[in-house]
Enzyme design. Structure first.
Site, PDB file in Angstrom:
ATOM      1  N   LYS A   7      18.922  90.377   5.340  1.00 32.52           N
ATOM      2  CA  LYS A   7      18.243  91.637   5.704  1.00 32.52           C
ATOM      3  C   LYS A   7      16.903  91.735   4.967  1.00 32.52           C
ATOM      4  O   LYS A   7      16.209  90.736   4.838  1.00 32.52           O
ATOM      5  CB  LYS A   7      19.180  92.828   5.439  1.00 32.52           C
ATOM      6  CG  LYS A   7      20.554  92.634   6.115  1.00 32.52           C
ATOM      7  CD  LYS A   7      21.430  93.844   6.105  1.00 32.52           C
ATOM      8  CE  LYS A   7      22.757  93.512   6.788  1.00 32.52           C
ATOM      9  NZ  LYS A   7      23.642  94.658   6.934  1.00 32.52           N
ATOM     10  N   HIS A  59      21.620  93.093  16.340  1.00 37.31           N
ATOM     11  CA  HIS A  59      22.184  93.673  15.121  1.00 37.31           C
ATOM     12  C   HIS A  59      22.108  95.201  15.206  1.00 37.31           C
ATOM     13  O   HIS A  59      21.124  95.753  15.694  1.00 37.31           O
ATOM     14  CB  HIS A  59      21.439  93.160  13.876  1.00 37.31           C
ATOM     15  CG  HIS A  59      22.217  93.449  12.624  1.00 37.31           C
ATOM     16  ND1 HIS A  59      22.235  94.692  12.050  1.00 37.31           N
ATOM     17  CD2 HIS A  59      23.030  92.658  11.877  1.00 37.31           C
ATOM     18  CE1 HIS A  59      23.033  94.653  10.982  1.00 37.31           C
ATOM     19  NE2 HIS A  59      23.526  93.434  10.858  1.00 37.31           N
ATOM     20  N   GLU A  96      30.514  93.184  14.795  1.00 40.28           N
ATOM     21  CA  GLU A  96      30.261  93.912  13.550  1.00 40.28           C
ATOM     22  C   GLU A  96      30.458  95.406  13.793  1.00 40.28           C
ATOM     23  O   GLU A  96      29.530  96.090  14.249  1.00 40.28           O
ATOM     24  CB  GLU A  96      28.829  93.684  13.080  1.00 40.28           C
ATOM     25  CG  GLU A  96      28.476  92.243  12.786  1.00 40.28           C
ATOM     26  CD  GLU A  96      27.291  92.147  11.818  1.00 40.28           C
ATOM     27  OE1 GLU A  96      27.461  91.523  10.764  1.00 40.28           O
ATOM     28  OE2 GLU A  96      26.221  92.706  12.113  1.00 40.28           O
ATOM     29  N   SER A 114      31.350  94.255   5.729  1.00 41.32           N
ATOM     30  CA  SER A 114      32.042  94.248   4.437  1.00 41.32           C
ATOM     31  C   SER A 114      33.012  93.073   4.290  1.00 41.32           C
ATOM     32  O   SER A 114      34.044  93.178   3.626  1.00 41.32           O
ATOM     33  CB  SER A 114      32.761  95.574   4.177  1.00 41.32           C
ATOM     34  OG  SER A 114      31.821  96.639   4.115  1.00 41.32           O
TER      35      SER A 114
HETATM   36  P1  13P Z   1      27.724  93.759   4.988  1.00 38.81           P
HETATM   37  O1  13P Z   1      28.426  92.440   4.803  1.00 38.81           O
HETATM   38  O2  13P Z   1      26.834  94.113   3.849  1.00 38.81           O
HETATM   39  O3  13P Z   1      28.677  94.850   5.371  1.00 38.81           O
HETATM   40  O4  13P Z   1      26.721  93.564   6.243  1.00 38.81           O
HETATM   41  C1  13P Z   1      27.205  92.998   7.405  1.00 38.81           C
HETATM   42  C2  13P Z   1      26.047  92.722   8.280  1.00 38.81           C
HETATM   43  O5  13P Z   1      25.403  93.634   8.780  1.00 38.81           O
HETATM   44  C3  13P Z   1      25.681  91.314   8.518  1.00 38.81           C
HETATM   45  O6  13P Z   1      24.764  91.210   9.554  1.00 38.81           O
END
Ligand code: 13P
Length: 246
Positions: free
Chosen positions: A11, A92, A164, A210
């Protein structure tokens, strides 16, 4: 055999020095050819990180679906290709939420990437209120139907799907293995309906939200979970390596 993939989405984190150090530490890990490891760093770091590493595939968190031109602040697939970057993330939830990327916009980006020969991790997932009112299968199916399922079977082979659930992203609240496996099995059944058994069985479906060094093993043991798309836990070498080894 489906590819097993662990992908880290960094990110908008890490400066270039930190990114280089973390990449080096992750590269020291020992993993076998049964798993492919991807990292998605900040766009501007891609060229700097690409030269040094062999074991990890780098990809872009974003791109703009045009060849070139007056699109201030954007990056083209050709610019990425020059750096040897073939993989892109599309769909995303943060792009959907903060940058108004609707299913229609995502379809345009996907088509552009596929026709340019890029490879795609396509993300889907429902918000909390949809999970709570029980319409999560319908919601995710609609995301895939409006953006992805128009591809033909050959084009689908350029795609990895990542489920996700938004309520699990960055919240520390992982989907249970049952919730994750149930959605992955549904996605696989939709793929079977559209593309037939062989294609559906060849497409990797990753879980994200997570996912960490404590829960990865249990999640990845599920028959339809082929790896993970990892946010927070990909920012530390030891936790990311534990996930890769899971
Ligand atoms: P986290 O693993 O921090 O929850 O983020 C997941 C994510 O958005 C991966 O693209």
């Amino acid at each position: 055999m489906r590819k097993r993939i662990v992908a880290g989405n960094w990110k908008m984190n890490l400066n270039l020095l930190q990114a280089k150090q973390l990449l080096e530490e992750i590269e020291k890990g020992n993993w076998g050819s049964e798993v492919e490891v991807f990292l998605f760093p900040s766009l501007f770091q891609l060229g700097h990180l690409q030269g040094t590493n062999q074991k990890i595939t780098l990809g872009a968190q974003n791109f703009y679906p045009a060849e070139k031109g007056a699109f201030t602040g954007e990056v083209a697939l050709d610019q990425l290709a020059v750096e040897g970057i073939q993989w892109v993330l599309i769909g995303h939830s943060e792009r959907r939420q903060y940058f108004n990327e609707t299913n229609a916009v995502l379809k345009t980006k996907l088509d552009y990437a596929i026709h340019q020969g890029s490879k795609v991790i396509f993300c889907c997932g429902e918000p909390l209120e949809i999970r709570e009112n029980g319409s999560h299968f319908k919601f995710v199916k609609n995301q895939l139907e409006e953006s992805l399922f128009h591809l033909n079977a050959a084009e689908m082979k350029q795609v990895v799907i990542a489920y996700e659930p938004i309520w699990a992203i960055g919240t520390g609240k992982t989907a249970s293995t049952e919730q994750a496996e149930e959605m992955h099995a549904e996605i696989r059944s939709w793929l079977t309906e559209k593309y037939g058994h062989d294609t559906a069985e060849s497409i990797s479906i990753l879980y994200g939200g997570s996912c960490n060094d404590q829960n990865a093993q249990e999640l990845f043991a599920c028959p339809n979970i082929d790896g993970g798309l990892i946010g927070g836990a990909s920012l530390k070498a030891d936790s990311f390596l534990t996930i890769i080894n899971a």
